[in-house]
Design a protein around this motif. Sequence first.
Motif, PDB file in Angstrom:
ATOM      1  N   LEU A 183       0.859  -1.183   0.000  1.00 16.02           N
ATOM      2  CA  LEU A 183       0.000   0.000   0.000  1.00 16.02           C
ATOM      3  C   LEU A 183       0.892   1.229   0.000  1.00 16.02           C
ATOM      4  CD1 LEU A 183      -2.772  -0.647   2.714  1.00 16.02           C
ATOM      5  CD2 LEU A 183      -3.100  -0.569   0.233  1.00 16.02           C
ATOM      6  N   LYS A 184       0.376   2.317  -0.544  1.00 19.82           N
ATOM      7  CA  LYS A 184       1.048   3.612  -0.420  1.00 19.82           C
ATOM      8  C   LYS A 184       0.166   4.534   0.397  1.00 19.82           C
ATOM      9  CE  LYS A 184       4.066   3.513  -4.430  1.00 19.82           C
ATOM     10  NZ  LYS A 184       4.565   4.264  -5.628  1.00 19.82           N
ATOM     11  N   PRO A 185       0.765   5.404   1.182  1.00 20.99           N
ATOM     12  CA  PRO A 185      -0.041   6.268   2.051  1.00 20.99           C
ATOM     13  C   PRO A 185      -0.836   7.298   1.254  1.00 20.99           C
ATOM     14  CG  PRO A 185       2.255   6.966   2.083  1.00 20.99           C
ATOM     15  CD  PRO A 185       2.207   5.688   1.305  1.00 20.99           C
ATOM     16  N   THR A 186      -1.962   7.700   1.824  1.00 21.92           N
ATOM     17  CA  THR A 186      -2.745   8.772   1.231  1.00 21.92           C
ATOM     18  C   THR A 186      -2.034  10.098   1.404  1.00 21.92           C
ATOM     19  OG1 THR A 186      -4.724   7.520   1.878  1.00 21.92           O
ATOM     20  CG2 THR A 186      -5.048   9.796   1.151  1.00 21.92           C
ATOM     21  N   ARG A 187      -1.345  10.241   2.540  1.00 21.09           N
ATOM     22  CA  ARG A 187      -0.562  11.456   2.795  1.00 21.09           C
ATOM     23  C   ARG A 187       0.598  11.109   3.712  1.00 21.09           C
ATOM     24  NH1 ARG A 187      -1.946  13.525   7.824  1.00 21.09           N
ATOM     25  NH2 ARG A 187      -3.843  12.649   8.753  1.00 21.09           N
ATOM     26  N   GLY A 188       1.518  12.046   3.854  1.00 19.94           N
ATOM     27  CA  GLY A 188       2.715  11.789   4.634  1.00 19.94           C
ATOM     28  C   GLY A 188       3.763  11.062   3.808  1.00 19.94           C
ATOM     29  N   SER A 189       4.864  10.696   4.438  1.00 14.57           N
ATOM     30  CA  SER A 189       5.962  10.043   3.708  1.00 14.57           C
ATOM     31  C   SER A 189       6.432   8.790   4.433  1.00 14.57           C
ATOM     32  CB  SER A 189       7.138  11.007   3.537  1.00 14.57           C
ATOM     33  OG  SER A 189       7.735  11.308   4.778  1.00 14.57           O
ATOM     34  N   ILE A 190       6.867   7.819   3.634  1.00 18.33           N
ATOM     35  CA  ILE A 190       7.440   6.580   4.154  1.00 18.33           C
ATOM     36  C   ILE A 190       8.774   6.361   3.458  1.00 18.33           C
ATOM     37  CG2 ILE A 190       7.189   4.080   4.380  1.00 18.33           C
ATOM     38  CD1 ILE A 190       4.183   4.439   4.357  1.00 18.33           C
ATOM     39  N   THR A 191       9.815   6.166   4.269  1.00 11.89           N
ATOM     40  CA  THR A 191      11.146   5.885   3.745  1.00 11.89           C
ATOM     41  C   THR A 191      11.541   4.470   4.156  1.00 11.89           C
ATOM     42  OG1 THR A 191      11.734   8.212   4.028  1.00 11.89           O
ATOM     43  CG2 THR A 191      13.537   6.667   3.683  1.00 11.89           C
ATOM     44  N   VAL A 192      11.942   3.660   3.177  1.00 10.82           N
ATOM     45  CA  VAL A 192      12.336   2.267   3.416  1.00 10.82           C
ATOM     46  C   VAL A 192      13.753   2.073   2.889  1.00 10.82           C
ATOM     47  CG1 VAL A 192      11.819  -0.157   2.939  1.00 10.82           C
ATOM     48  CG2 VAL A 192       9.951   1.482   3.221  1.00 10.82           C
ATOM     49  N   PHE A 193      14.663   1.658   3.762  1.00  4.64           N
ATOM     50  CA  PHE A 193      16.064   1.483   3.392  1.00  4.64           C
ATOM     51  C   PHE A 193      16.606   2.731   2.688  1.00  4.64           C
ATOM     52  CE2 PHE A 193      14.363  -2.973   3.173  1.00  4.64           C
ATOM     53  CZ  PHE A 193      14.943  -3.410   4.344  1.00  4.64           C
ATOM     54  N   GLY A 194      16.217   3.884   3.192  1.00  5.01           N
ATOM     55  CA  GLY A 194      16.732   5.141   2.676  1.00  5.01           C
ATOM     56  C   GLY A 194      16.057   5.653   1.421  1.00  5.01           C
ATOM     57  N   LYS A 195      15.005   4.971   0.950  1.00  6.83           N
ATOM     58  CA  LYS A 195      14.319   5.374  -0.274  1.00  6.83           C
ATOM     59  C   LYS A 195      12.884   5.779   0.033  1.00  6.83           C
ATOM     60  CE  LYS A 195      17.083   2.463  -3.365  1.00  6.83           C
ATOM     61  NZ  LYS A 195      17.618   3.555  -4.196  1.00  6.83           N
TER      62      LYS A 195
END
Length: 219
Positions: free
Chosen positions: A52-64
């Motif tokens: 899933l991708k968020p509707t808002r805000g940010s998610i960083t995984v392994f620096g990406k």
Amino acid sequence: MIRFENVGLRYGMGPEVLRDVSLHISPRSFQFLTGPSGAGKTSLLRLLFMTLKPTRGSITVFGKDIATISSREMPMLRRRIGVVFQDFRLLDHMTTYQNVALPLRVRGKEEATYRAEVEELLHWVGLGERMHVLPPVLSGGEKQRAAIARALIDQPEILLADEPTGNVDPPLARRLLRLFGELNRSGTAVVIATHDLTLMDQINARRMILDQGRLDVYD
């Protein structure tokens, strides 16, 4: 390894399932995710696994930042994450052994290099006598154990588990928790979503409590 900043999630035009969630998952950390049914735990795990991708805000995984990750990069990132969801996702035309070995086959490894490791892990989770049967023959608890073994076999950098002890008896639940602990000590970060307070009391770990879409973290 993973960072959420003010993440919100909604499905379609419905209300937000997650609201202003901020968290970080550090290397080698161990955390429980808990909260009442319907609080959004599975949705949060799906965000962690990038299905899933968020509707808002940010998610960083392994620096990406996952908002900018290409479709070609995504499978490589997911291979660094082991995941056990409640629906197991075993392939019915493959034996228990073949299901558990699948992540290694996908990576192009020769069976001779991993056969003993797969068999040892299956014996450890109590499926040594069931490794050559197909999933439709397995009980719910056996399927759960097979799914856990498949998630662990490639020694992921992060393990996400949604109610991993929900279909097993208390002695096996404790044994599986010890396995998660050993995996964590070997360097894997662990996130376990569970309702089982007794299970959580067995390990001194961070607790993330999700309620009505909001997350509180207790170290």
